[in-house]
Design an enzyme around this catalytic site. Structure first.
Site, mmCIF file in Angstrom:
data_model
loop_
_atom_site.group_PDB
_atom_site.id
_atom_site.type_symbol
_atom_site.label_atom_id
_atom_site.label_comp_id
_atom_site.label_asym_id
_atom_site.label_seq_id
_atom_site.Cartn_x
_atom_site.Cartn_y
_atom_site.Cartn_z
ATOM 1 N N ASP A 63 1.926 3.807 -4.979
ATOM 2 C CA ASP A 63 2.217 2.854 -6.056
ATOM 3 C C ASP A 63 1.363 3.168 -7.287
ATOM 4 O OD1 ASP A 63 3.392 0.603 -7.262
ATOM 5 O OD2 ASP A 63 1.816 -0.738 -6.547
ATOM 6 N N LYS A 122 9.087 -9.612 -6.756
ATOM 7 C CA LYS A 122 9.195 -9.892 -8.201
ATOM 8 C C LYS A 122 10.463 -10.675 -8.520
ATOM 9 C CE LYS A 122 6.192 -6.464 -10.247
ATOM 10 N NZ LYS A 122 6.090 -5.125 -10.819
ATOM 11 N N HIS A 135 8.834 -2.641 -2.019
ATOM 12 C CA HIS A 135 7.472 -3.159 -2.172
ATOM 13 C C HIS A 135 7.351 -4.246 -3.247
ATOM 14 C CE1 HIS A 135 7.196 -0.446 -5.620
ATOM 15 N NE2 HIS A 135 6.029 -0.963 -5.937
ATOM 16 N N ASP A 136 8.173 -4.169 -4.284
ATOM 17 C CA ASP A 136 8.076 -5.172 -5.354
ATOM 18 C C ASP A 136 9.223 -6.183 -5.308
ATOM 19 O OD1 ASP A 136 5.684 -4.508 -6.557
ATOM 20 O OD2 ASP A 136 6.566 -3.149 -8.030
ATOM 21 N N HIS A 171 0.626 -3.556 -0.565
ATOM 22 C CA HIS A 171 0.355 -2.483 -1.528
ATOM 23 C C HIS A 171 -0.675 -2.845 -2.598
ATOM 24 C CE1 HIS A 171 3.682 -4.634 -3.571
ATOM 25 N NE2 HIS A 171 3.180 -4.166 -4.698
ATOM 26 N N HIS A 172 -1.091 -4.104 -2.672
ATOM 27 C CA HIS A 172 -2.184 -4.438 -3.596
ATOM 28 C C HIS A 172 -3.484 -4.762 -2.863
ATOM 29 C CE1 HIS A 172 0.068 -4.103 -7.292
ATOM 30 N NE2 HIS A 172 1.034 -4.878 -6.802
HETATM 31 FE FE LIG Z 1 3.334 -4.571 -6.871
HETATM 32 FE FE LIG Z 2 4.769 -1.230 -7.796
#
Ligand SMILES: [Fe+2]
Ligand SMILES: [Fe+2]
Ligand SMILES: [Fe+2]
Length: 399
Positions: free
Chosen positions: A319, A241, A237-238, A290-291
């Site tokens: 999350d 980044k 999910h991240d 997820h955000h």
């Molecule tokens: Fe995130």
């Molecule tokens: Fe996260």
């Protein structure tokens, strides 16, 4: 992606086998995955690197446990070792694959290309700099292959084109690696380490989210295969980044407005990365949304309830729950009462799915144990990874 293109062209010119070209292509795309610190990445833009960079070894340590990419890990490991008239066949007691020397050459060619200058005007000087290092930095036979192809303009036009992602002799559909479901989950876990291990404080986060998402899926009555896909989506999910500059991820103090804005790119980058690797749409959306919030106030798409499927809602709750119960450098994990009250507030605001929050609250202790076990296991992985890095540093110092 210049390097990947360059390494493929060089491999083709040298008549390397197709299987090796595939490994080199993947290694080219992943060669710097071990770059965890800003200080180290800054030094790499110089053509000649004074100190022995650690990131090759780190990339190797990441990939070593995953059998389908262990060859790629070996190629990445020594991609900054100089040839030194043959002494570079061996480094710290192990053999250096010739492919690592080829990646080294391609990497240094890529460093010499200035994106702001017209590429064709740079050919002569780049050829000269590379030729001058034949035997010292690079294998002479590889330098000859480069000088041969470097005389042709198309090579530079492709190499400098932003549209070039990678090159394959088959032009396009080149199945680089095929993985079954469990292998893909393992690969996702490996990538979550690459993202999370950039800081000891986040070293276990995605592993916690993955376990919580899978467990919440089970509690919501989803099938085993859907829960497995939720776990995979949680690991990834991240992953966006990876595109956030290290100076922001590493910043010890409070982030300013611009830095917060850049961090907010990450879930859209997750979406783009997962789309590019051809992940199925559902799993990709579970991961990348997820955000988002049910009332449309999330980001980056501002989707709302009708578009957010159960899997997406699970990921968002997993999350947030993980972030609340895990220890952070500035505070310990929140108590059951505090965490449930925050989740309920978010539900009242119209952000989260009330049924899921209720399921989670009803199974709070079990969910916390699942999260802690997953994070504990990821932290042990992180510690043994950190020890292996220390070990490597000592070997380099002694050598
Ligand atoms: Fe995130
Ligand atoms: Fe996260
Ligand atoms: Fe590198």
């Amino acid at each position: 992606m210049w390097l990947t293109y360059i390494v493929c062209r060089l491999a083709e010119t040298l008549g390397v086998s197709e299987a090796e070209q595939k490994s080199l292509t993947i290694a080219g795309a992943m060669h710097d995955i071990g770059l965890l610190s800003l200080a180290e990445s800054r030094g790499l833009v110089e053509f000649e690197i004074e100190t022995r960079p650690e990131h090759g070894e780190v990339g190797y340590l990441f990939l070593k446990p995953f059998a389908p990419l262990s060859t790629v890990g070996e190629l990445i490991r020594d991609h900054h070792v100089y040839w030194q008239d043959g002494a570079g066949e061996v480094f710290l007691g192990h053999a250096v694959p010739l492919g690592s020397h080829l990646i080294h050459l391609a990497d240094r060619i890529a460093v010499l290309i200035h994106p702001q200058q017209e590429v064709l005007t740079q050919i002569a000087s780049i050829r000269e700099r590379i030729a001058a290092q034949s035997g010292r930095m690079f294998i002479p036979r590889f330098v000859e292959a480069f000088l041969d192809i470097a005389g042709k303009e198309f090579f530079w036009l492709d190499a400098a084109s932003p549209a070039v992602e990678w090159y394959s002799p088959q032009n396009g559909d080149w199945d680089l690696i095929s993985l079954d479901g469990p292998q893909f989950m393992e690969l996702a876990r490996l990538f979550c380490h690459i993202v999370d291990f950039k800081s000891p404080f986040t070293a276990a986060h995605s592993s916690g989210v993955a376990a919580c998402a899978g467990a919440l899926g089970r509690l919501s009555g989803l099938s085993d295969s859907e829960c497995a896909r939720l776990t995979t989506a949680g690991y990834l999910h991240d992953i966006g980044k990876l595109s956030v500059p290290l100076e922001i991820l590493e910043k010890p103090g409070v982030l300013d407005e611009r830095e917060i804005a850049i961090i907010r790119h990450h879930s859209y980058e997750t979406y783009k990365i997962l789309r590019r690797i051809g992940m199925d749409e559902n799993t990709r959306n579970w991961s990348a949304y997820h955000h988002e919030r049910l009332d449309g106030s999330g980001y980056p798409f501002h989707l709302s309830a009708p578009q957010l499927t159960l899997g997406c809602r699970i990921m968002t709750v997993a999350d947030i729950f993980t972030a609340l119960v895990e220890n952070r450098p500035y505070r310990p994990g929140l108590s059951r009462e505090k965490a449930i009250s925050i989740l309920q507030n978010m539900t009242t605001q119209g952000w989260l799915d009330g049924d899921l929050v209720q399921t989670l609250s009803g199974n709070f202790d079990e969910m916390t144990v699942i999260c802690q076990q997953a994070e504990g296991s990821a932290l042990r992985d992180y510690q043994s990874f950190a020890l292996a890095r220390q070990d490597y540093e000592q070997q380099v110092m002694v050598a």
